[in-house]
Design a protein around this motif. Structure first.
Motif, PDB file in Angstrom:
ATOM      1  N   MET A   1       0.877  -1.140  -0.209  1.00 57.47           N
ATOM      2  CA  MET A   1      -0.223   0.188  -0.034  1.00 57.47           C
ATOM      3  C   MET A   1       0.498   1.493   0.348  1.00 57.47           C
ATOM      4  N   GLU A   2       0.007   2.812   0.002  1.00 56.05           N
ATOM      5  CA  GLU A   2       1.097   3.696  -0.457  1.00 56.05           C
ATOM      6  C   GLU A   2       0.436   4.521   0.211  1.00 56.05           C
ATOM      7  N   THR A   3       1.536   5.935   0.313  1.00 57.95           N
ATOM      8  CA  THR A   3       0.487   6.960   0.420  1.00 57.95           C
ATOM      9  C   THR A   3       0.154   7.674  -0.149  1.00 57.95           C
ATOM     10  N   ARG A   4      -1.479   8.466   0.091  1.00 58.64           N
ATOM     11  CA  ARG A   4      -2.581   9.328  -1.441  1.00 58.64           C
ATOM     12  C   ARG A   4      -1.274  10.036  -2.218  1.00 58.64           C
ATOM     13  N   HIS A 209       5.698  13.758  10.146  1.00 60.08           N
ATOM     14  CA  HIS A 209       4.394  14.431  11.381  1.00 60.08           C
ATOM     15  C   HIS A 209       4.976  15.934  11.719  1.00 60.08           C
ATOM     16  N   LEU A 210       4.122  16.534  12.430  1.00 60.34           N
ATOM     17  CA  LEU A 210       3.601  18.244  12.682  1.00 60.34           C
ATOM     18  C   LEU A 210       3.492  17.823  14.140  1.00 60.34           C
ATOM     19  N   ASP A 211       4.050  19.165  14.318  1.00 63.85           N
ATOM     20  CA  ASP A 211       4.527  19.228  15.567  1.00 63.85           C
ATOM     21  C   ASP A 211       2.533  18.822  16.615  1.00 63.85           C
ATOM     22  N   LEU A 300     -14.153  11.641   7.583  1.00 62.76           N
ATOM     23  CA  LEU A 300     -13.011  12.661   7.573  1.00 62.76           C
ATOM     24  C   LEU A 300     -11.730  12.842   6.107  1.00 62.76           C
ATOM     25  N   PRO A 301     -11.158  13.822   5.802  1.00 57.91           N
ATOM     26  CA  PRO A 301     -10.518  13.289   4.534  1.00 57.91           C
ATOM     27  C   PRO A 301      -9.307  13.137   5.200  1.00 57.91           C
ATOM     28  N   LEU A 302      -8.869  12.557   4.413  1.00 56.51           N
ATOM     29  CA  LEU A 302      -7.360  12.163   4.730  1.00 56.51           C
ATOM     30  C   LEU A 302      -6.341  12.859   5.508  1.00 56.51           C
ATOM     31  N   GLU A 303      -6.273  13.824   4.517  1.00 56.04           N
ATOM     32  CA  GLU A 303      -4.785  14.733   5.663  1.00 56.04           C
ATOM     33  C   GLU A 303      -5.447  14.953   6.876  1.00 56.04           C
ATOM     34  N   LEU A 305      -7.996  13.199   8.596  1.00 58.34           N
ATOM     35  CA  LEU A 305      -7.790  12.140   9.690  1.00 58.34           C
ATOM     36  C   LEU A 305      -6.609  11.971  10.372  1.00 58.34           C
ATOM     37  N   LEU A 306      -5.746  12.502   8.899  1.00 58.42           N
ATOM     38  CA  LEU A 306      -3.378  11.916   9.512  1.00 58.42           C
ATOM     39  C   LEU A 306      -3.695  13.202  10.466  1.00 58.42           C
ATOM     40  N   GLU A 307      -4.247  14.545  10.751  1.00 52.46           N
ATOM     41  CA  GLU A 307      -3.834  15.038  11.753  1.00 52.46           C
ATOM     42  C   GLU A 307      -4.401  15.317  13.735  1.00 52.46           C
ATOM     43  N   TYR A 308      -4.952  14.376  12.803  1.00 51.17           N
ATOM     44  CA  TYR A 308      -6.091  14.205  14.510  1.00 51.17           C
ATOM     45  C   TYR A 308      -5.121  13.303  15.033  1.00 51.17           C
TER      46      TYR A 308
END
Length: 335
Positions: A1-4, A209-211, A300-303, A305-308
């Motif tokens: 699998m891969e990232t979008r 990864h974000l802060d 949720l849109p992927l972006e 969701l990943l932030e949550y």
């Protein structure tokens, strides 16, 4: 699998080629001279909202990036009388699992298509539970090499269930499972040619990864200790277990906030409505947890969701199925 955004994850895409005829592993760079061989995936597929649909979308994108000229990929989308969708160009066929004639028609179309060299079936028992006899006849009728990906492998089957699974094991040319445990169950509780089995882990998105502090401020969650769970809601999520534990948790950690992320599973909503969510809401009221639980009731849109998931301090996975071998939501959270 891969990232979008095109980044590959750890899934072993090359292993998939071991099931393919030799001409599919060659690099057919001169695509004008002939039509490239075709792989047909039988699976649920977006815009249908389910975990396997998302998984298949990401898998196809990864394979297309990795093997640009070797083969093409088309989809046979699974749907029912109750849940039907409009699809993009990569969906070649639609199999209505509620109708016997649809199984017959699609099998004939696949068999008649000389360019289809292999069929890859993403299998979940719920897809075919209402028409097992028709499904068994369908895979028997296919004259193409058939590989099945088992997303669930159940141990200690009764005789009826075992017979149905055994039919799949005897009929297909290859079997993919996602864990060593799933492979061990097949070998222990069923009769299977071990050489048919390949283990390919689920894979997940590679996340830049974000802060966490910045993300909490963005979503107005600063100062809170975030617990979260996500996925399409159904009673199998067992979220009430967490709610029942929260009163004792907030006695010592009053800053805790539990995020329940996701809409009700569309199939569940068709059959039961919002019964499960309403039960959870009543439990929140009974336990006086309004300040400590928040529903994010959407897909949720992927972006987002990943932030949550990145602002989460403790991710909670409470499936009530002891036989669940792999979870896409859990894999996302780990990434």
């Amino acid at each position: 699998m891969e990232t979008r955004d095109g980044q590959n994850s750890k899934i072993g895409n090359a292993n998939f080629l071991s099931f393919m005829p030799n001409d599919l592993s060659e690099d057919h760079t001169n695509t004008d001279s002939h039509q490239v061989p075709e792989v047909l995936l039988i699976t649920s597929y977006p815009p249908r909202q389910c975990g396997i649909a998302t998984y298949s979308y990401d898998l196809i994108k990864a394979l297309k990036q990795q093997f640009v000229y070797s083969f093409s990929i088309q989809v046979c989308a699974l749907e029912t009388n109750e849940e039907q969708h409009s699809y993009m160009d990569d969906v070649k066929y639609v199999l209505n699992t509620s109708q016997e004639q649809s199984y017959i028609d699609i099998a004939e179309k696949i068999n008649a298509d000389d360019n289809i060299k292999i069929v890859l079936l993403q299998h979940e028992f719920g897809f075919f539970a209402q028409h097992v006899v028709h499904f068994n006849a369908f895979i028997s009728k296919l004259n193409k090499p058939l590989v099945v990906v088992f997303h669930t492998v159940l141990p200690r089957p009764d005789e009826v269930f075992k017979a149905n699974v055994q039919h799949i094991l005897d009929t297909v040319d290859g079997i993919i499972v996602m864990t060593n445990g799933a492979s061990e169950i097949l070998c222990r509780d069923y009769l299977v040619d071990v050489s048919k089995i390949t283990i390919i882990p689920h894979g997940t998105h590679l996340v830049p990864h974000l802060d966490k502090k910045v993300l909490k401020e963005k979503y107005h969650l600063q100062g809170r200790k975030i617990l979260s769970t996500f996925g399409l809601l159904s009673s199998g999520k067992n979220i009430e277990t967490t709610l029942e534990a929260l009163p004792n948790i907030i006695k010592t950690s009053p800053e805790v906030l539990f995020l329940i992320i996701g809409k009700t599973h569309p199939t569940v909503a068709l059959r039961e409505g919002e019964q499960y969510r309403e039960m959870l809401q009543q439990k929140i009221t009974d336990l006086n947890l309004h300040k400590h639980v928040k529903f994010i009731n959407k897909y949720l849109p992927l972006e987002e969701l990943l932030e949550y998931l990145q602002l989460t301090d403790v991710y909670i996975f409470t499936s009530n199925d002891p036989n669940q071998a792999v979870s896409g939501t859990f894999s996302y959270a780990l990434s």
